[in-house]
Design a protein around this motif. Structure first.
Motif, short mmCIF file in Angstrom:
data_model
loop_
_atom_site.label_atom_id
_atom_site.label_comp_id
_atom_site.label_asym_id
_atom_site.label_seq_id
_atom_site.Cartn_x
_atom_site.Cartn_y
_atom_site.Cartn_z
N PHE A 75 0.85 -1.18 0.00
CA PHE A 75 0.00 0.00 0.00
C PHE A 75 0.90 1.24 0.00
N TRP A 76 0.31 2.36 -0.33
CA TRP A 76 0.96 3.65 -0.22
C TRP A 76 0.50 4.31 1.08
N PHE A 77 1.41 4.95 1.79
CA PHE A 77 1.04 5.64 3.03
C PHE A 77 1.74 6.98 3.11
N ASN A 78 1.15 7.89 3.88
CA ASN A 78 1.66 9.25 4.05
C ASN A 78 1.33 9.67 5.47
N THR A 79 2.35 9.83 6.31
CA THR A 79 2.10 10.06 7.73
C THR A 79 3.30 10.72 8.40
N ALA A 80 3.04 11.34 9.53
CA ALA A 80 4.09 11.78 10.43
C ALA A 80 3.96 11.05 11.76
N ASP A 81 3.10 10.03 11.80
CA ASP A 81 2.89 9.24 13.01
C ASP A 81 4.18 8.55 13.41
N THR A 82 4.38 8.35 14.70
CA THR A 82 5.60 7.72 15.18
C THR A 82 5.40 6.28 15.63
N ILE A 83 4.14 5.90 15.87
CA ILE A 83 3.86 4.52 16.27
C ILE A 83 2.41 4.20 15.94
N ALA A 84 2.20 3.13 15.19
CA ALA A 84 0.84 2.77 14.78
C ALA A 84 0.83 1.37 14.20
N GLU A 85 -0.32 0.72 14.30
CA GLU A 85 -0.60 -0.48 13.52
C GLU A 85 -1.41 -0.02 12.32
N VAL A 86 -1.04 -0.40 11.13
CA VAL A 86 -1.66 0.12 9.92
C VAL A 86 -2.67 -0.85 9.32
N ILE A 87 -2.34 -2.13 9.29
CA ILE A 87 -3.23 -3.13 8.69
C ILE A 87 -2.86 -4.50 9.24
#
Length: 242
Positions: A75-87
């Protein structure tokens, strides 16, 4: 070329993918919104607020990733998050199933359970590999023996042999995870705060895990015989069944 067929790049070769129709998954949108101003392909991307936005569907054996069968999640992603579960598709304790997430210093990680609920395998690069607030193509690829994490066409993590089993997961989600209950990365769950575009899950090795680079996709993904989930996020959460 058959109606609906398309030329695609597969492991460095140009092949013709015949048009394929499958039964689309029924996806449920739980608060995610759409962004027409920032996207990779098509008309929109999907936006998650990092608080409670998700896209879900019922658990499926189509999403049961194991170390002895080829698969690609990209997938394509665009973030400034520092910690996450995406999928991912995990059990509540996080030790079964699988998840793709991000961690500090711009690192993409992949978590896969052992199929028995007792241990996990966490694959995470030692250094950062993408830039904040920039569209980035991420892919986790398995050839049935080895596995690799790719970011923007470069391999950032590779194991030549592994054997974990993510087939026991449930609660398939986009935009969050159940977290991990043991090991170095014991934490979560974390919601994703950022944009996503062009998500595809396949039962094939889309990019050669033995090579260090590949050419990033230059157009929207198309459905083929190896596709089990395809989402363009063009103002909807539909699975494009072809």
């Amino acid at each position: 070329m058959p109606l609906g067929a398309a030329k695609i790049s597969y492991n460095g070769f140009q092949v013709t993918a015949a048009a394929v129709t499958r039964t689309p998954k029924t996806m449920t949108n739980n608060g995610a919104t759409f962004n027409s101003g920032s996207k990779v392909f098509g008309t929109h991307s999907v936006s998650f607020d990092g608080t409670n936005d998700t896209i879900t569907t019922t658990a499926s054996s189509d999403f049961a990733l194991t170390g002895d069968s080829p698969f690609t999640v990209e997938f394509w992603f665009n973030t400034a998050d520092t910690i996450a579960e995406v999928i991912g598709q995990q059990t509540i304790n996080g030790n079964d199933g699988w998840s793709i997430g991000i961690r500090s210093s711009q690192r993409v990680l992949f978590v896969l359970g052992d199929g028995g609920g007792s241990s996990i395998s966490v694959l995470v690069p030692s250094t950062g590999n993408y830039s904040d607030n920039t569209w980035t193509h991420g892919a986790v690829v398995c050839d049935g023996v080895g596995i690799a994490i790719f970011v923007d066409g470069s391999r950032v993590y590779h194991l030549g042999t592994w054997g974990h089993d993510g087939s026991q997961g449930n609660s398939f989600y986009i935009g969050r995870g159940h977290g991990v209950s043991s090991g170095t990365y014991s934490d979560g769950p974390y919601y994703y705060n950022g944009l996503m575009d062009e998500l595809r899950i396949s039962t094939s090795e889309r990019y050669d895990v033995s090579t260090s680079t590949y050419t990033e996709p230059t157009s929207a993904f198309t459905n083929d015989a190896d596709t089990v989930l395809l989402m363009h996020f063009d103002n909807n959460v539909n699975d494009d069944g072809g």
